[in-house]
Design an enzyme around this catalytic site. Structure first.
Site, PDB file in Angstrom:
ATOM      1  NE  ARG A  14     -13.204  24.640 -13.197  1.00  0.00           N
ATOM      2  CZ  ARG A  14     -14.445  24.840 -13.629  1.00  0.00           C
ATOM      3  NH1 ARG A  14     -14.734  24.612 -14.910  1.00  0.00           N
ATOM      4  NH2 ARG A  14     -15.390  25.249 -12.808  1.00  0.00           N
ATOM      5  CD  GLU A  20      -7.145  -2.806   9.101  1.00  0.00           C
ATOM      6  OE1 GLU A  20      -7.359  -3.566   8.116  1.00  0.00           O
ATOM      7  OE2 GLU A  20      -7.406  -1.598   9.074  1.00  0.00           O
ATOM      8  CG  MET A  47      -6.842 -17.820   0.529  1.00  0.00           C
ATOM      9  SD  MET A  47      -5.110 -17.384   0.341  1.00  0.00           S
ATOM     10  CE  MET A  47      -5.182 -15.674  -0.049  1.00  0.00           C
ATOM     11  CD  GLU A  69      -1.853 -13.084  -3.639  1.00  0.00           C
ATOM     12  OE1 GLU A  69      -2.721 -12.726  -2.855  1.00  0.00           O
ATOM     13  OE2 GLU A  69      -1.561 -14.284  -3.831  1.00  0.00           O
TER      14      GLU A  69
END
Ligand SMILES: Cc1cc2nc3c(=O)[nH]c(=O)nc-3n(C[C@H](O)[C@H](O)[C@H](O)COP(=O)(O)OP(=O)(O)OC[C@H]3O[C@@H](n4cnc5c(N)ncnc54)[C@H](O)[C@@H]3O)c2cc1C
Length: 384
Positions: free
Chosen positions: A265, A364, A128, A239
């Protein structure tokens, strides 16, 4: 574990079997695929043998034709491998390249391309984006001239996932009637490909593809001439939702990895998971993840019930991609200096995460769609 009302017992069994498949057949090799910058054909075949490459496609061609929430699980588990390069290669093949053949292709196209793609014998890519045209899909420059018995295609494509190793491309191009979709065999005369170097997603190959006087037989036109933009617009919803599902699967995996590290940790005489400043940061991102997950599941439910949820799919993609980027950044901080070391998986996950708000429609563009629909009252209609 609290079970979600969207999933049945069968879904949870499917999740278990998928996870054990990935743990056995895929995860042990991901580091070397990252280095080789390629997924071997044998791995595609293994996925094909399980039917996974046809999860949303017709059984007649070897697919599983699974329901929406099996697809949710599939995408979440793909990303639980914590290798987004691998996950995107598979997602592009299944949901972005072959889906057009499955939905709008004819029987002989399905036999020739869909069946071997589902079997993992042929790899597919979607062409695309172009060097001059990314988000603005209506303005594609690649042109297919109608020559009677074939199309003559000229143009170029960029950022094409699976582009180097793919056998065929679902090409989005201009014709006299508007945007059309063609299946292009990538060993055709006139096709050249260049591998692109990326910040992350190293195990998936990404290519620039040049098409110079490429002859494409007329029978490779998918659906109707000039209808490509409608096909694309419709499939972009799934998608985007698939990318959102991938993001939540990835975040679940990163969460586990990070909490495990925080428990092990120690600093100032206690595990860092006991430090309020860190716990609260983790609590914030976990809350955001659960909120986005519910939006994604609800949107998946809407799609499954035939609702063309364009606005919701765009919101899922926007929120999940932005959170994905932030989530991984926050988690990396918990690893301190080790998080910046290649030896630790979080380093690769951090590199990969930057792509989430770019691919499959940038954040955007998602905001543009959401504004048009929510502010201007614009509507989009279903094609299929
Ligand atoms: C690793 C990778 C894999 C990819 N895989 C594929 C693939 O398999 N197939 C494929 O076809 N493409 C693929 N892409 C391309 C991807 O979909 C595009 O990069 C994306 O759509 C943006 O297009 P662009 O890069 O041309 O950016 P542009 O469209 O040039 O945009 C540049 C910037 O401007 C912003 N912008 C553009 N228009 C507007 C607007 N109207 N309002 C506000 N801001 C705007 C964008 O959000 C962006 O920030 C891949 C990209 C990457 C990085």
């Amino acid at each position: 574990m609290i079970k979600s009302p969207y999933f049945t017992e069968e879904h949870y069994l499917f999740k278990e079997s998928l996870r054990s498949f990935f743990q056995k057949e895929i995860n042990p090799h991901l580091k070397s695929w990252e280095k080789q910058k390629a997924i071997p054909k044998s791995a595609w075949k293994k996925l094909g043998d399980m039917g996974y490459l046809g999860i949303c496609h017709e059984e007649e061609y070897g697919g599983l034709n699974a329901d929406m929430f099996s697809n949710v699980i599939f995408n979440e588990e793909l990303s639980r491998t914590l290798n987004s390069g691998f996950a995107i290669a598979i997602a592009v093949h299944v949901y972005m390249a072959t889906n057009h053949i499955s939905k709008a292709g004819n029987k002989s196209q399905k036999e020739k391309y869909l069946r071997p793609a589902i079997a993992g014998e042929k790899i597919a890519c979607l062409g695309m984006s172009e060097p001059q045209v990314g988000s603005d899909v209506k303005n594609l420059k690649t042109y297919a001239e109608d020559k009677g018995d074939h199309f003559l295609v000229n143009g170029s494509k960029i950022f094409i996932t699976n582009g180097i190793y793919a056998d065929f491309m679902t090409l989005c191009c201009n014709t006299d009637e508007g945007i059309s979709l063609l299946i292009v065999d990538l060993d055709n005369k006139g096709v050249t490909r260049n591998a692109l170097e990326k910040i992350g997603w190293h195990s998936s190959d990404t290519a620039e593809i040049f098409l110079e006087d490429v002859k494409v037989p007329k029978e490779n036109l998918i659906g109707n001439k000039g209808k490509g933009f409608y096909y694309l617009s419709e499939s972009l919803q799934m998608e985007r939702l698939v990318l959102a599902m991938n993001s939540i699967g990835l975040m679940d995996g990163v969460w586990e990895l990070t909490i495990q590290y925080m428990n092990e940790r120690e600093a100032f005489g206690k595990p860092i998971s006991k430090m309020q400043a860190l716990r609260h940061r983790m609590a914030d991102i976990k809350s955001e993840l659960e909120a986005v997950r519910q939006l994604i599941y609800h949107t998946a439910w809407q799609i499954e019930h035939g609702i063309f949820a364009v606005n919701a799919c765009s919101m899922c993609k926007l929120l999940s991609a932005e959170l994905h980027k932030k989530f991984v950044d926050e988690c990396l901080q918990m690893f301190g200096g080790y998080g910046y070391m290649e030896e630790y998986p979080i380093a690769q996950i951090y590199r990969d995460a930057r792509c989430a708000p770019i691919i499959g429609g940038t954040s955007e563009i998602m905001r543009e769609i959401i504004s048009k629909m929510s502010i201007d009252g614009q509507e989009f209609k279903k094609v299929y």
